[in-house]
Scaffold this motif. Structure first.
Motif, PDB file in Angstrom:
ATOM      1  N   UNK A 214       0.855  -1.190   0.000  1.00 23.12           N
ATOM      2  CA  UNK A 214       0.000   0.000   0.000  1.00 23.12           C
ATOM      3  C   UNK A 214       0.893   1.243   0.000  1.00 23.12           C
ATOM      4  N   UNK A 215       0.318   2.378  -0.343  1.00 24.28           N
ATOM      5  CA  UNK A 215       0.991   3.672  -0.262  1.00 24.28           C
ATOM      6  C   UNK A 215       0.201   4.527   0.720  1.00 24.28           C
ATOM      7  N   UNK A 216       0.879   5.079   1.718  1.00 22.40           N
ATOM      8  CA  UNK A 216       0.196   5.954   2.679  1.00 22.40           C
ATOM      9  C   UNK A 216       0.714   7.388   2.523  1.00 22.40           C
ATOM     10  N   UNK A 217      -0.231   8.313   2.435  1.00 22.94           N
ATOM     11  CA  UNK A 217       0.089   9.745   2.364  1.00 22.94           C
ATOM     12  C   UNK A 217       0.073  10.323   3.765  1.00 22.94           C
ATOM     13  N   UNK A 218       1.158  10.978   4.125  1.00 18.20           N
ATOM     14  CA  UNK A 218       1.254  11.619   5.436  1.00 18.20           C
ATOM     15  C   UNK A 218       1.438  13.111   5.201  1.00 18.20           C
ATOM     16  N   UNK A 219       0.404  13.887   5.484  1.00 22.05           N
ATOM     17  CA  UNK A 219       0.459  15.340   5.307  1.00 22.05           C
ATOM     18  C   UNK A 219       0.691  15.980   6.655  1.00 22.05           C
ATOM     19  N   UNK A 220       1.802  16.668   6.806  1.00 27.21           N
ATOM     20  CA  UNK A 220       2.154  17.231   8.112  1.00 27.21           C
ATOM     21  C   UNK A 220       2.914  18.556   7.941  1.00 27.21           C
ATOM     22  N   UNK A 221       2.345  19.648   8.494  1.00 21.75           N
ATOM     23  CA  UNK A 221       1.050  19.774   9.154  1.00 21.75           C
ATOM     24  C   UNK A 221      -0.084  19.397   8.188  1.00 21.75           C
ATOM     25  N   UNK A 222      -1.144  18.896   8.763  1.00 27.46           N
ATOM     26  CA  UNK A 222      -2.200  18.335   7.922  1.00 27.46           C
ATOM     27  C   UNK A 222      -3.107  19.413   7.335  1.00 27.46           C
ATOM     28  N   UNK A 223      -3.511  19.187   6.120  1.00 27.28           N
ATOM     29  CA  UNK A 223      -4.563  19.969   5.474  1.00 27.28           C
ATOM     30  C   UNK A 223      -5.784  19.046   5.442  1.00 27.28           C
ATOM     31  N   UNK A 224      -6.829  19.299   6.272  1.00 24.84           N
ATOM     32  CA  UNK A 224      -7.284  20.632   6.661  1.00 24.84           C
ATOM     33  C   UNK A 224      -7.114  21.044   8.118  1.00 24.84           C
ATOM     34  N   UNK A 243       3.804  14.676   2.451  1.00 26.66           N
ATOM     35  CA  UNK A 243       3.433  15.971   1.885  1.00 26.66           C
ATOM     36  C   UNK A 243       3.706  17.032   2.950  1.00 26.66           C
ATOM     37  N   UNK A 244       4.758  17.810   2.742  1.00 31.43           N
ATOM     38  CA  UNK A 244       5.206  18.784   3.744  1.00 31.43           C
ATOM     39  C   UNK A 244       5.016  20.219   3.251  1.00 31.43           C
ATOM     40  N   UNK A 245       3.957  20.438   2.482  1.00 32.43           N
ATOM     41  CA  UNK A 245       3.696  21.758   1.903  1.00 32.43           C
ATOM     42  C   UNK A 245       3.606  22.859   2.959  1.00 32.43           C
ATOM     43  N   UNK A 246       3.177  22.489   4.178  1.00 31.26           N
ATOM     44  CA  UNK A 246       2.967  23.498   5.221  1.00 31.26           C
ATOM     45  C   UNK A 246       4.013  23.423   6.338  1.00 31.26           C
ATOM     46  N   UNK A 247       5.085  22.688   6.098  1.00 33.96           N
ATOM     47  CA  UNK A 247       6.127  22.595   7.130  1.00 33.96           C
ATOM     48  C   UNK A 247       7.087  23.777   6.990  1.00 33.96           C
ATOM     49  N   UNK A 248       6.542  24.959   7.284  1.00 36.96           N
ATOM     50  CA  UNK A 248       7.284  26.219   7.243  1.00 36.96           C
ATOM     51  C   UNK A 248       6.969  27.010   8.504  1.00 36.96           C
ATOM     52  N   UNK A 249       7.867  27.867   8.975  1.00 35.14           N
ATOM     53  CA  UNK A 249       7.736  28.453  10.319  1.00 35.14           C
ATOM     54  C   UNK A 249       6.555  29.391  10.517  1.00 35.14           C
ATOM     55  N   UNK A 250       5.925  29.901   9.441  1.00 35.75           N
ATOM     56  CA  UNK A 250       4.741  30.732   9.640  1.00 35.75           C
ATOM     57  C   UNK A 250       3.519  29.897  10.017  1.00 35.75           C
ATOM     58  N   UNK A 251       3.583  28.580   9.752  1.00 33.50           N
ATOM     59  CA  UNK A 251       2.442  27.708  10.022  1.00 33.50           C
ATOM     60  C   UNK A 251       2.628  26.807  11.235  1.00 33.50           C
ATOM     61  N   UNK A 252       3.862  26.423  11.526  1.00 34.69           N
ATOM     62  CA  UNK A 252       4.089  25.436  12.578  1.00 34.69           C
ATOM     63  C   UNK A 252       5.519  25.545  13.103  1.00 34.69           C
TER      64      UNK A 252
END
Length: 441
Positions: A214-224, A243-252
């Motif tokens: 299987x393939x598991x997607x881990x979005x962190x920080x998570x959307x939504x 998926x680390x699209x939001x792993x930036x210091x303005x968000x987390x």
């Protein structure tokens, strides 16, 4: 007779001129008293600061926050669309930066398909790759040493490239793709759009029990919902995409450099340049990087060089703003600006929710951020808003108040939840929190 007519005309003109001037003066006095200006912006005394801070004094309430002229004119009846995560709030910072990110490309440049034939990702522009590595080093949010960078037309294309690369080509059935709910609303549709024989969406990872790969997607920080995530299936046959699209210091808070097999990033959420359509993957395995590159080659024969060059300039400016902050050239770094803007917006939203009394928001635990060198609290790009009491369909309820959001059913959960974008322009976000605060049952 002509002389009398001329005198009357002059008198009429004088009276009309006097009336217009008196009207203008009265209008100006009214707007100053109510925090408005002639052109619909806030008066100078009530303007947000240069970094567009939206905070209020502890003694004031949302009802006393400056109302934009648009909201005043339509009586709060205009539609406010916060369904999409269009990051237009970043426009103000980039306007302040002037020509620092301007790129001039002569018509003869970047004609070839090829960028660097010595690289696995042969359409990756060296300047863009250089600035990606530099920015991750500045922020400390991802390991890049000994990794391969694959550029894509946004992280959406790279997600599909990753599925292609990680799926067995000789399997008897499509490999299952799962993610813990609430998951990003586009994952199911993107996965099943082409009805591929390689992979198939299999829903919530917490309910996944099928044997085999299987393939598991881990979005962190998570959307939504903004929570930090780890894999939940954790079986030997599994492969992970982070998926680390939001792993930036303005968000987390940035706790340590992310060090996973395959990580996805995008300029749309890191710097706000969604229109560039540029994302990048940091890949540990060489063969996976090759297959991802092959997918992009087949899909779009590479990625726009113009967008890569522009993205490289933007990332360079972000890194420079951190390294040169305090100089005459840079008054404030990009992440400092973005962090404070997000903090102020979350403060306003929480106050609005408290005043309304019929909604709730997630609570986050503060943590030490190695980039900011301080303890900070997560302040996600989206608010995961819940309708309390007897309200069952939060999306429809808010639509009735002319607020457009995205309901929980799109994220694999119930309709009591909605996702609200925190990244829109002030002229949408400020009326939104004011309107939300006035909603009562």
């Amino acid at each position: 007779m002509a002389k009398i007519s001329s005198v009357l005309s002059m008198r009429h003109f004088f009276v009309l001129s006097l009336a217009l001037n008196v009207s203008f003066i009265l209008r100006t006095v009214y707007e100053r008293e109510h925090g408005l200006s002639w052109f619909g912006f806030e008066s100078e005394n009530d303007q947000v600061t240069q970094r567009t801070r939206l905070s209020m004094s502890s003694s004031s309430s949302l009802s006393s926050t400056t109302t934009t002229l648009t909201e005043a004119q339509d009586g709060g009846e205009r539609i406010i669309n916060l369904d999409h995560g269009d990051p237009t709030m970043y426009e103000k910072y980039w306007q302040q930066m002037g020509d620092k990110t301007t790129v001039v490309i002569p018509g003869w440049q970047y004609i070839s398909y090829f960028s660097d034939l010595s690289n696995i990702c042969w359409f990756l522009e060296p300047d863009f790759a250089k600035e990606v590595v530099r920015l991750h080093k500045v922020v400390g949010n991802a390991v890049t040493e000994g990794r391969h960078i694959v550029v894509g037309t946004g992280s959406s294309q790279l997600y599909l490239a990753a599925l292609f690369a990680l799926s067995p080509s000789d399997a008897s059935e499509p490999i299952s793709v799962v993610s813990q709910a609430p998951f990003y609303s586009s994952y199911p549709s993107m996965t099943d759009c082409l009805k591929s024989g390689l992979y198939k969406w299999a829903g919530d990872a917490q309910n996944f029990s099928k044997e085999g790969p299987y393939i598991e997607l881990v979005t962190s920080p998570n959307n939504p919902d903004g929570n930090s995530r780890r894999s939940v299936v954790n079986r030997r046959e599994g492969t992970l995409i982070h998926d680390l699209a939001y792993y930036w210091p303005q968000y987390t808070p940035i706790s340590s450099p992310a060090d996973y097999e395959l990580m996805l990033f995008t300029v749309s959420k890191s710097t706000g340049h969604a229109g560039m359509r540029i994302g990048w993957a940091i890949v540990k395995d060489k063969e996976v990087a090759k297959r991802m590159t092959k997918f992009v080659e087949i899909n779009t024969i590479g990625v726009s060089k113009d967008s890569q060059i522009r993205a490289a300039k933007v990332l360079k400016t972000v890194s420079d703003s951190y390294e040169h902050v305090g100089s005459s050239e840079v008054s404030e770094s990009f992440f400092d600006f973005s962090y404070h803007l997000m903090a102020d917006r979350w403060k306003l939203l929480r106050e609005a929710v408290e005043q309304s009394g019929i909604f709730s928001l997630p609570e986050f635990h503060p943590a030490f951020c190695t980039f900011l060198n301080q303890v900070s609290e997560p302040q996600p790009a989206f608010a995961w808003l819940k309708c309390e009491t007897d309200l069952e369909d939060c999306e429809s309820f808010l639509r009735g108040h002319k607020i457009l959001t995205r309901g929980g059913k799109h994220f694999g959960v119930g309709p009591k939840y909605v996702r609200v974008s925190m990244l829109d322009r002030d002229e949408n976000f400020i009326p939104f929190v004011k309107r939300l605060s006035r909603i009562h049952l």
